[in-house]
Design a protein around this motif. Structure first.
Motif, mmCIF file in Angstrom:
data_model
loop_
_atom_site.group_PDB
_atom_site.id
_atom_site.type_symbol
_atom_site.label_atom_id
_atom_site.label_comp_id
_atom_site.label_asym_id
_atom_site.label_seq_id
_atom_site.Cartn_x
_atom_site.Cartn_y
_atom_site.Cartn_z
ATOM 1 N N LEU A 156 -80.415 59.237 -46.809
ATOM 2 C CA LEU A 156 -80.973 59.884 -45.631
ATOM 3 C C LEU A 156 -79.875 60.556 -44.817
ATOM 4 C CD1 LEU A 156 -83.521 60.410 -44.000
ATOM 5 C CD2 LEU A 156 -83.109 58.278 -42.792
ATOM 6 N N ASN A 157 -78.785 59.864 -44.583
ATOM 7 C CA ASN A 157 -77.688 60.435 -43.798
ATOM 8 C C ASN A 157 -77.053 61.626 -44.516
ATOM 9 O OD1 ASN A 157 -77.928 58.747 -41.611
ATOM 10 N ND2 ASN A 157 -76.568 57.203 -42.451
ATOM 11 N N SER A 158 -76.972 61.581 -45.831
ATOM 12 C CA SER A 158 -76.364 62.691 -46.548
ATOM 13 C C SER A 158 -77.297 63.901 -46.597
ATOM 14 C CB SER A 158 -75.975 62.259 -47.964
ATOM 15 O OG SER A 158 -77.128 62.012 -48.728
ATOM 16 N N CYS A 159 -78.596 63.704 -46.497
ATOM 17 C CA CYS A 159 -79.547 64.805 -46.544
ATOM 18 C C CYS A 159 -79.774 65.442 -45.174
ATOM 19 C CB CYS A 159 -80.888 64.323 -47.101
ATOM 20 S SG CYS A 159 -80.821 63.892 -48.825
ATOM 21 N N LEU A 160 -79.554 64.730 -44.094
ATOM 22 C CA LEU A 160 -79.817 65.259 -42.760
ATOM 23 C C LEU A 160 -78.590 66.006 -42.242
ATOM 24 C CD1 LEU A 160 -81.636 62.349 -40.903
ATOM 25 C CD2 LEU A 160 -82.616 64.473 -41.718
ATOM 26 N N ASN A 161 -78.785 67.241 -41.827
ATOM 27 C CA ASN A 161 -77.706 67.927 -41.122
ATOM 28 C C ASN A 161 -77.959 67.751 -39.630
ATOM 29 O OD1 ASN A 161 -79.754 69.699 -40.506
ATOM 30 N ND2 ASN A 161 -79.077 71.277 -41.938
ATOM 31 N N ASN A 162 -77.049 68.255 -38.788
ATOM 32 C CA ASN A 162 -77.157 68.019 -37.341
ATOM 33 C C ASN A 162 -78.420 68.638 -36.763
ATOM 34 O OD1 ASN A 162 -74.886 66.518 -37.184
ATOM 35 N ND2 ASN A 162 -73.535 68.218 -36.686
ATOM 36 N N LEU A 166 -81.394 66.540 -34.975
ATOM 37 C CA LEU A 166 -81.798 66.749 -33.587
ATOM 38 C C LEU A 166 -83.283 67.075 -33.489
ATOM 39 C CD1 LEU A 166 -78.725 68.732 -32.230
ATOM 40 C CD2 LEU A 166 -79.359 66.367 -31.719
ATOM 41 N N ARG A 167 -83.820 67.849 -34.435
ATOM 42 C CA ARG A 167 -85.249 68.153 -34.426
ATOM 43 C C ARG A 167 -86.078 66.894 -34.653
ATOM 44 N NH1 ARG A 167 -86.202 73.275 -38.231
ATOM 45 N NH2 ARG A 167 -85.584 71.653 -39.646
ATOM 46 N N THR A 168 -85.620 66.024 -35.549
ATOM 47 C CA THR A 168 -86.330 64.769 -35.823
ATOM 48 C C THR A 168 -86.350 63.888 -34.572
ATOM 49 O OG1 THR A 168 -85.632 64.886 -38.113
ATOM 50 C CG2 THR A 168 -86.448 62.779 -37.338
ATOM 51 N N ILE A 169 -85.214 63.799 -33.905
ATOM 52 C CA ILE A 169 -85.128 62.981 -32.686
ATOM 53 C C ILE A 169 -86.048 63.557 -31.618
ATOM 54 C CG2 ILE A 169 -83.615 62.320 -30.770
ATOM 55 C CD1 ILE A 169 -81.372 62.037 -32.856
ATOM 56 N N SER A 170 -86.026 64.884 -31.452
ATOM 57 C CA SER A 170 -86.885 65.514 -30.446
ATOM 58 C C SER A 170 -88.358 65.272 -30.756
ATOM 59 C CB SER A 170 -86.609 67.023 -30.396
ATOM 60 O OG SER A 170 -85.291 67.261 -29.980
ATOM 61 N N ASN A 172 -89.662 62.760 -32.386
ATOM 62 C CA ASN A 172 -89.965 61.348 -32.124
ATOM 63 C C ASN A 172 -90.069 61.077 -30.631
ATOM 64 O OD1 ASN A 172 -90.155 60.585 -34.764
ATOM 65 N ND2 ASN A 172 -87.990 60.065 -34.953
ATOM 66 N N ILE A 173 -89.210 61.704 -29.842
ATOM 67 C CA ILE A 173 -89.278 61.536 -28.387
ATOM 68 C C ILE A 173 -90.594 62.115 -27.881
ATOM 69 C CG2 ILE A 173 -88.282 62.313 -26.204
ATOM 70 C CD1 ILE A 173 -85.521 62.019 -27.542
ATOM 71 N N GLY A 174 -91.000 63.277 -28.440
ATOM 72 C CA GLY A 174 -92.275 63.871 -28.048
ATOM 73 C C GLY A 174 -93.448 62.967 -28.383
ATOM 74 N N MET A 175 -93.404 62.335 -29.550
ATOM 75 C CA MET A 175 -94.487 61.412 -29.943
ATOM 76 C C MET A 175 -94.512 60.199 -29.015
ATOM 77 S SD MET A 175 -94.696 61.572 -34.128
ATOM 78 C CE MET A 175 -93.642 60.206 -34.282
ATOM 79 N N PHE A 176 -93.338 59.669 -28.640
ATOM 80 C CA PHE A 176 -93.292 58.554 -27.710
ATOM 81 C C PHE A 176 -93.879 58.947 -26.361
ATOM 82 C CE2 PHE A 176 -89.757 55.771 -29.608
ATOM 83 C CZ PHE A 176 -90.684 54.861 -30.027
ATOM 84 N N GLY A 177 -93.540 60.156 -25.909
ATOM 85 C CA GLY A 177 -94.057 60.629 -24.637
ATOM 86 C C GLY A 177 -95.577 60.762 -24.673
ATOM 87 N N ALA A 178 -96.098 61.280 -25.788
ATOM 88 C CA ALA A 178 -97.547 61.436 -25.928
ATOM 89 C C ALA A 178 -98.234 60.061 -25.962
ATOM 90 C CB ALA A 178 -97.870 62.225 -27.182
ATOM 91 N N MET A 179 -97.607 59.096 -26.644
ATOM 92 C CA MET A 179 -98.192 57.753 -26.719
ATOM 93 C C MET A 179 -98.168 57.091 -25.340
ATOM 94 S SD MET A 179 -96.655 56.469 -30.390
ATOM 95 C CE MET A 179 -96.536 54.830 -29.820
ATOM 96 N N LYS A 180 -97.097 57.344 -24.567
ATOM 97 C CA LYS A 180 -96.972 56.732 -23.254
ATOM 98 C C LYS A 180 -98.010 57.306 -22.297
ATOM 99 C CE LYS A 180 -93.408 55.414 -20.019
ATOM 100 N NZ LYS A 180 -92.009 55.562 -19.631
ATOM 101 N N GLU A 181 -98.274 58.605 -22.419
ATOM 102 C CA GLU A 181 -99.274 59.250 -21.572
ATOM 103 C C GLU A 181 -100.678 58.741 -21.875
ATOM 104 O OE1 GLU A 181 -96.839 63.464 -21.175
ATOM 105 O OE2 GLU A 181 -98.834 63.446 -22.052
ATOM 106 N N LYS A 182 -100.957 58.425 -23.135
ATOM 107 C CA LYS A 182 -102.291 57.922 -23.520
ATOM 108 C C LYS A 182 -102.562 56.559 -22.932
ATOM 109 C CE LYS A 182 -102.882 60.445 -27.818
ATOM 110 N NZ LYS A 182 -103.042 60.354 -29.256
ATOM 111 N N LYS A 183 -101.545 55.754 -22.754
ATOM 112 C CA LYS A 183 -101.731 54.402 -22.225
ATOM 113 C C LYS A 183 -101.991 54.501 -20.770
ATOM 114 C CE LYS A 183 -98.949 51.916 -25.532
ATOM 115 N NZ LYS A 183 -97.872 51.046 -25.761
#
Length: 183
Positions: A156-162, A166-170, A172-183
């Protein structure tokens, strides 16, 4: 399997302009990468797994030998008890008139306690063998899981570039934000 062979066969159909290029088709290159990673894992992990299993085998054999020694000790105790039993029987013949029933009770108690001791030793041996086998299996499972996890993280680390990272992290943060808003 057909996709893999098609990706190799399609190399002949590419028009070459005299330059070298990379195959960016993920569906064609991932099976190759996975087969290389699995081959390396099997090649290098086989020795470690073999050593682990050999060590467990030696420990189990040692435990079995110890159990056999305990069993032999119990057999010797049984022989001593039988000799004592013969002595008690001889005394019983001499004192039959005075206390036959009491001697017979002592003999039965002695035999019962010896058989109980032998059963306990046999149960202990079986429990020890079972415990060692389960512990060996659990250790091997844990090692295999750790090695697979390390290999997967390395891949995984060898396949991911910067940028992709960063897009993956963003995302995931967006999904967390959406889940938090639903609660």
């Amino acid at each position: 399997m057909k996709n893999i062979t098609d990706s190799f066969l399609s190399l002949g159909y590419w028009t070459s302009a005299g330059s070298f290029g990379f195959n960016t088709d993920i569906l064609a290159t991932n099976p190759i990468n996975l087969s290389v990673v699995l081959g390396v894992l099997i090649f290098f992990g086989k020795g470690v797994l073999s050593d682990l299993l050999d060590n467990r085998k030696q420990r189990i054999l040692k435990t079995i030998r110890n159990s056999e020694e305990l069993r032999e000790g119990a057999i010797q105790q049984l022989e001593k008890a039988r000799a004592r039993l013969r002595k008690v029987e001889m005394e019983a013949n001499r004192f039959r008139v005075n206390g036959y029933s009491e001697i017979e009770r002592e003999k039965l108690n002695l035999i019962n306690s010896i058989y109980t001791t032998l059963e306990q030793l046999e149960n202990y041996k079986n429990e020890t063998i079972h415990f060692e086998q389960q512990r060996a299996i659990n250790q091997v499972r844990q090692r295999v899981f750790q090695q697979a996890l390390q290999g997967a993280l390395g891949t995984l680390n060898s396949c991911l570039n910067n940028e992709l990272h960063l897009r993956t992290i963003s995302a995931n943060i967006g999904m967390f934000g959406a889940m938090k808003e639903k609660k």
